[in-house]
Design a protein around this motif. Structure first.
Motif, PDB file in Angstrom:
ATOM      1  N   PHE A 130       8.403  15.278  -6.175  1.00  0.00           N
ATOM      2  CA  PHE A 130       8.192  16.219  -5.895  1.00  0.00           C
ATOM      3  C   PHE A 130       6.240  15.647  -5.015  1.00  0.00           C
ATOM      4  O   PHE A 130       6.521  15.491  -3.912  1.00  0.00           O
ATOM      5  N   CYS A 131       5.801  16.175  -5.819  1.00  0.00           N
ATOM      6  CA  CYS A 131       4.056  15.124  -5.782  1.00  0.00           C
ATOM      7  C   CYS A 131       3.932  14.477  -5.836  1.00  0.00           C
ATOM      8  O   CYS A 131       2.912  13.724  -4.827  1.00  0.00           O
ATOM      9  N   LEU A 132       5.009  12.787  -6.270  1.00  0.00           N
ATOM     10  CA  LEU A 132       4.824  11.627  -6.425  1.00  0.00           C
ATOM     11  C   LEU A 132       5.285  11.002  -4.576  1.00  0.00           C
ATOM     12  O   LEU A 132       4.622  10.547  -4.227  1.00  0.00           O
ATOM     13  N   VAL A 133       6.267  12.122  -3.817  1.00  0.00           N
ATOM     14  CA  VAL A 133       7.172  11.181  -2.653  1.00  0.00           C
ATOM     15  C   VAL A 133       5.836  11.840  -1.587  1.00  0.00           C
ATOM     16  O   VAL A 133       5.953  11.218  -0.649  1.00  0.00           O
ATOM     17  N   SER A 134       5.279  13.556  -2.309  1.00  0.00           N
ATOM     18  CA  SER A 134       4.794  13.787  -0.583  1.00  0.00           C
ATOM     19  C   SER A 134       3.432  13.099  -0.779  1.00  0.00           C
ATOM     20  O   SER A 134       2.247  13.017   0.047  1.00  0.00           O
ATOM     21  N   VAL A 135       2.666  13.030  -1.900  1.00  0.00           N
ATOM     22  CA  VAL A 135       1.061  12.293  -1.852  1.00  0.00           C
ATOM     23  C   VAL A 135       1.800  11.351  -1.941  1.00  0.00           C
ATOM     24  O   VAL A 135       0.657  10.693  -0.702  1.00  0.00           O
ATOM     25  N   SER A 136       2.162  10.289  -2.470  1.00  0.00           N
ATOM     26  CA  SER A 136       2.617   8.914  -2.263  1.00  0.00           C
ATOM     27  C   SER A 136       3.083   8.098  -0.091  1.00  0.00           C
ATOM     28  O   SER A 136       1.844   7.393   0.686  1.00  0.00           O
ATOM     29  N   SER A 137       3.123   9.144  -0.181  1.00  0.00           N
ATOM     30  CA  SER A 137       3.554   9.438   1.102  1.00  0.00           C
ATOM     31  C   SER A 137       2.146   8.928   2.430  1.00  0.00           C
ATOM     32  O   SER A 137       2.321   8.427   3.192  1.00  0.00           O
ATOM     33  N   TYR A 138       1.634  10.230   1.602  1.00  0.00           N
ATOM     34  CA  TYR A 138       0.504  10.296   2.952  1.00  0.00           C
ATOM     35  C   TYR A 138      -0.528   8.394   2.911  1.00  0.00           C
ATOM     36  O   TYR A 138      -1.381   8.019   4.351  1.00  0.00           O
ATOM     37  N   ARG A 139      -0.238   7.341   1.941  1.00  0.00           N
ATOM     38  CA  ARG A 139      -0.798   6.112   2.296  1.00  0.00           C
ATOM     39  C   ARG A 139       0.778   5.435   2.581  1.00  0.00           C
ATOM     40  O   ARG A 139       0.147   3.966   3.774  1.00  0.00           O
ATOM     41  N   ASP A 140       1.981   5.775   1.778  1.00  0.00           N
ATOM     42  CA  ASP A 140       3.136   3.970   2.136  1.00  0.00           C
ATOM     43  C   ASP A 140       3.835   4.776   3.308  1.00  0.00           C
ATOM     44  O   ASP A 140       4.456   5.884   3.273  1.00  0.00           O
ATOM     45  N   HIS A 141       3.736   4.602   4.428  1.00  0.00           N
ATOM     46  CA  HIS A 141       4.770   5.456   5.564  1.00  0.00           C
ATOM     47  C   HIS A 141       6.384   4.208   5.384  1.00  0.00           C
ATOM     48  O   HIS A 141       7.209   5.220   5.863  1.00  0.00           O
ATOM     49  N   GLU A 142       6.747   3.629   4.059  1.00  0.00           N
ATOM     50  CA  GLU A 142       8.152   3.414   4.194  1.00  0.00           C
ATOM     51  C   GLU A 142       8.595   4.032   3.740  1.00  0.00           C
ATOM     52  O   GLU A 142       9.191   3.583   2.884  1.00  0.00           O
ATOM     53  N   VAL A 143       8.288   5.551   3.540  1.00  0.00           N
ATOM     54  CA  VAL A 143       8.316   6.252   2.318  1.00  0.00           C
ATOM     55  C   VAL A 143       9.803   6.115   1.805  1.00  0.00           C
ATOM     56  O   VAL A 143      10.573   6.584   1.109  1.00  0.00           O
ATOM     57  N   LEU A 144      11.029   6.211   3.025  1.00  0.00           N
ATOM     58  CA  LEU A 144      12.459   6.302   2.755  1.00  0.00           C
ATOM     59  C   LEU A 144      13.381   5.012   1.917  1.00  0.00           C
ATOM     60  O   LEU A 144      13.911   5.046   1.044  1.00  0.00           O
ATOM     61  N   ASP A 145      12.434   4.150   1.918  1.00  0.00           N
ATOM     62  CA  ASP A 145      13.434   2.949   2.004  1.00  0.00           C
ATOM     63  C   ASP A 145      12.657   2.608   0.375  1.00  0.00           C
ATOM     64  O   ASP A 145      13.276   2.769  -0.624  1.00  0.00           O
ATOM     65  N   ILE A 146      11.771   2.839  -0.050  1.00  0.00           N
ATOM     66  CA  ILE A 146      11.076   3.595  -1.172  1.00  0.00           C
ATOM     67  C   ILE A 146      11.930   4.812  -2.322  1.00  0.00           C
ATOM     68  O   ILE A 146      12.734   4.458  -3.044  1.00  0.00           O
ATOM     69  N   ALA A 147      12.457   5.862  -1.727  1.00  0.00           N
ATOM     70  CA  ALA A 147      12.358   6.415  -1.844  1.00  0.00           C
ATOM     71  C   ALA A 147      13.927   6.305  -2.668  1.00  0.00           C
ATOM     72  O   ALA A 147      14.255   6.765  -3.075  1.00  0.00           O
ATOM     73  N   LEU A 148      14.504   5.530  -2.050  1.00  0.00           N
ATOM     74  CA  LEU A 148      16.131   5.364  -1.378  1.00  0.00           C
ATOM     75  C   LEU A 148      16.336   4.589  -2.621  1.00  0.00           C
ATOM     76  O   LEU A 148      17.131   4.772  -4.127  1.00  0.00           O
ATOM     77  N   LYS A 149      14.892   3.950  -2.797  1.00  0.00           N
ATOM     78  CA  LYS A 149      15.177   2.234  -3.964  1.00  0.00           C
ATOM     79  C   LYS A 149      15.520   3.125  -5.208  1.00  0.00           C
ATOM     80  O   LYS A 149      15.763   2.513  -6.555  1.00  0.00           O
ATOM     81  N   ARG A 150      14.036   3.859  -5.445  1.00  0.00           N
ATOM     82  CA  ARG A 150      13.620   4.558  -6.565  1.00  0.00           C
ATOM     83  C   ARG A 150      14.943   5.411  -7.233  1.00  0.00           C
ATOM     84  O   ARG A 150      15.713   5.293  -8.319  1.00  0.00           O
ATOM     85  N   VAL A 151      15.617   6.404  -6.220  1.00  0.00           N
ATOM     86  CA  VAL A 151      16.781   7.098  -6.393  1.00  0.00           C
ATOM     87  C   VAL A 151      18.074   6.679  -7.289  1.00  0.00           C
ATOM     88  O   VAL A 151      18.391   6.635  -7.796  1.00  0.00           O
ATOM     89  N   ILE A 152      18.714   5.153  -6.635  1.00  0.00           N
ATOM     90  CA  ILE A 152      19.360   4.723  -6.857  1.00  0.00           C
ATOM     91  C   ILE A 152      19.028   3.706  -8.044  1.00  0.00           C
ATOM     92  O   ILE A 152      19.688   4.015  -9.469  1.00  0.00           O
TER      93      ILE A 152
END
Lengths: 460, 460
Positions: B176-198
């Motif tokens: 939660f911290c990583l995603v919500s904190v890094s979302s402030y800088r990295d706006h392609e969050v959805l793509d990154i999050a999906l890759k990481r989850v997989i």
């Protein structure tokens, strides 16, 4: 008709099912709210048991908020980029309840990352210098990783390593694999590795600083208090046992519940060892030096447990009320005296640990319990018993015999605490204020200031 | 002269220091080699104690090698990029010794990542929709992270949560911290999050598969064997104790050492609870169903420990040889019988658990030990003791009394194991081959097939 009946029955069954479903649905909100109330009361209870848990939660949140600055503050983010992630990561993983645990994890993580990073880079350059072919390189790297991972994983089973450096070896393994595997794709390894190491160290520093400087929770202090409380619980049992068993108690059920507190001592080994492992990482704090003799607490813990096992055997006799009271009354005085005095001695020992003063106040009680033991023996040597049914007094005799063992345990415990007092240089609090003079000998417990190991009464 | 002397002395001291240093330097290699030999012998010992440790190390290395494919194989790397790191990461962190622990950690990690990722994204979009100002956004995000982190950290203290979902909550917090904190800088969050989850799920799958399909190590089986062995150790003590205490043993020191094995039972609580927590994650395997009654093992463990506490009290009498042998000889027969039969009963119970058969073979031994207890009582009721010094026979009487307690413990243990046998549907191994017929009653232990709870002898 049959089919109509069947339909009716089918309809009835379906109706019953629907009613059941509706009932279940109706009960759902109340069940849910009951569950919520239950969880809420548990949450309250956890906080009441140890309010430092609330403080810990707020501290961890504070560390995370601080470390988020790596993302929010432009100059920091420009420097670290997405490596800042490792700082967040480190803070969450390293922030443990006590300073010792946090410091242990932080140092393990820091050193392991550094070493494994260096080794990972080394192995990358080594493999790269041997071959850059697209088939040979991964095979060489893979073999190296296989061997090192297997070795490290196995090494973690060594007991001494497991107790102190388990987390360090896990991080070593992790970092080594990440660095050497990713080096195959990413050739700016050195730059990346440096940024990561710095952000991990920053995260660790934030975590450790918050742990130490904001309402610190010391594992050493916890171990110290645990030993003191455990011994006090044993003391409570013994103080209450004599009167309870020989039927002179007026406390009723509440007293019985009170003296059952000793049960937690039976299974306290693991907690003590964990605390002692954490405490060794802690710097000097409050009344504890850096190399406070934490190992001695483990010895005291073992002796307390030996005493608790005997007490558990005694407790087995407390619950059965089969022996007639007049039988129990035959030897109550020395037994009650032994039990109460041993209990008082234990409570004085607990107090000595708690206050960090030499345990001399326990000596008069130990002496009294030994005198009671001698009395008991002489009563037994007289022919007092000849007209009684031996079978009926056996439990009383067993209780007496176990109490003799407990007195011996108490003495050993006193010796061990005396040793702790010497090792940790406990000081009499009075002596700091009163000048050393011949009058000093007139303090409340003057006759029992012999700090050497006491002679253990051998019983049987 | 004085100055010359002084120089001489100074030279002598320096010379001594040099000699000392040289000695130390000379001793260094031998000390180092001694240390190496010591570590090597420990490494060997750890492997000998449990050869599955070697297998585990090789399994973890295998998982890492497999997951490295994310980097080495081009199509995989093209898909995942540097997110492949998370797969390596997951494998190292999730690979635990037993299947249950690996599965528990893997499932915790998988679900927690997924949920926290979704929540992190949600909070990012929420905050982003409220404000995109460079000052308000981090404040809102920071507040949200502070609250959620504090809540989750506190929630981890709940005992039920701590036992099963502690790791899940840690990962939730982290993600939660990583995603919500890094979302402030990295706006392609959805793509990154999906890759990481997989990649996390892939890593978890590799780890769990290797754990289950390559020489699996089951926590459930370990718990099962631990209980069986612990009860056997108690049985060994009791079988040996009677003869040892009453001086009829011929085993000498080796026998004494052998019967001390029970000591590990005293402190087995934590290990049992850990195994039971892991075992609940495990699918059906070998002789164990998915919902095997693991909780019942904990009950059995508690009863074993109660028995062990009494045995420890008995052991206290074994080590002191103060009572003259002729005194001990007064009631040896029923005592030896009680001890030996209780010991045999415990060993039969251990065997029943080990073989997963109903514990009926223990019943005759329990019956015999109860008969011996009755005999002991009637001997005590006779006036056999009138001409003896009571003080000298007290230890013998205490031993007898404790043995009566132990017999009662053994009975309770037998009941509890009978309950386990019913819950886990233990079957007599013969009955699978022999058809059900009246002849079946002629199996070796026909008279004792009463599976109901036995009546517990109340002693005192």
């Amino acid at each position: 008709m049959a089919s109509v009946n069947g339909n009716n029955e089918g309809g009835g069954a379906a109706g019953a099912r629907v009613t059941k479903f509706l009932q279940w649905l109706m009960a759902l909100p109340s069940e849910f709210s009951a569950k919520v109330v239950d969880v809420m009361s548990q949450i309250k209870k956890v906080g009441k048991e140890d309010p430092r848990r609330v403080i810990h939660a707020l501290k961890v949140a504070l560390s995370i908020t601080l470390v988020s600055a790596f993302y929010y503050v432009n100059p920091l983010y420009d420097g670290f980029g997405s490596s800042a992630m490792y700082a967040v990561f480190t803070v969450i993983v390293v922030s443990e309840f006590s300073v010792g645990a946090t410091l242990g994890k932080g140092l393990n993580r820091g050193f392991a990352t550094f070493l494994a990073g260096a080794l990972g880079l080394g192995s990358y350059y080594l493999v790269h210098s041997i071959s850059t072919e697209h088939i040979v390189e991964p095979i060489l790297l893979g073999t190296l990783i296989y061997l090192i991972t297997a070795g490290i994983t196995y090494f973690r089973f060594l007991p001494q390593i497991k107790a102190r450096y388990d987390y360090g070896l896990l991080v070593f393994n992790l970092t080594f694999c990440l660095v050497s595997v990713s080096s195959y794709r990413d050739h700016e390894v050195l730059d990346i590795a440096l940024k990561r190491v710095i952000s991990i160290i920053s995260g660790g520093l934030i975590s450790v600083s918050v742990s130490i400087f904001v309402c610190p929770i010391w594992a050493g202090g916890d171990l110290h208090n645990l030993e003191s409380k455990n011994i006090e619980k044993l003391g409570n049992f013994l103080e209450g046992f004599g009167e309870e068993y020989f039927g002179r108690s007026e406390g009723g059920e509440s007293n019985k519940l009170f003296i059952q507190g000793y049960k937690s001592v039976l299974t306290s080994k693991q907690v003590e060892e964990t605390f002692a492992n954490f405490a060794r990482w802690e710097p000097c704090h409050g009344r504890f030096r850096f190399r406070h003799p934490w190992q001695q607490y483990l010895k005291i813990g073992n002796l307390s447990r030996q005493c608790a096992y005997r007490i558990d055997a005694l407790n087995g006799f407390l619950n059965s009320a089969k022996t007639p009271l007049e039988m129990r009354g035959k030897i109550p005085d020395p037994c009650i005296k032994m039990s109460t005095e041993a209990g008082k001695a234990l409570k004085e020992l607990a107090m000595a640990i708690h206050k960090m003063i030499p345990p001399s106040a326990a000596n008069p009680h130990i002496a009294k319990s030994k005198i009671a033991a001698t009395n008991l023996r002489s009563i037994m040597k007289t022919g007092l018993w000849e007209d009684t049914n031996l079978f009926e007094v056996i439990p009383v005799l067993t209780v007496a015999s176990l109490l003799l063992h407990v007195v011996s345990c108490t003495e050993k415990l006193a010796e061990s605490i005396q040793e702790l007092s010497t090792l940790a240089k406990f000081k009499n609090q009075d002596s700091e204020f009163v000048p050393k003079s011949p009058q000093q000998k007139e303090t409340p417990q003057p006759c029992c200031h012999n700090s050497g190991p006491h002679h253990v009464v051998t019983i049987n």
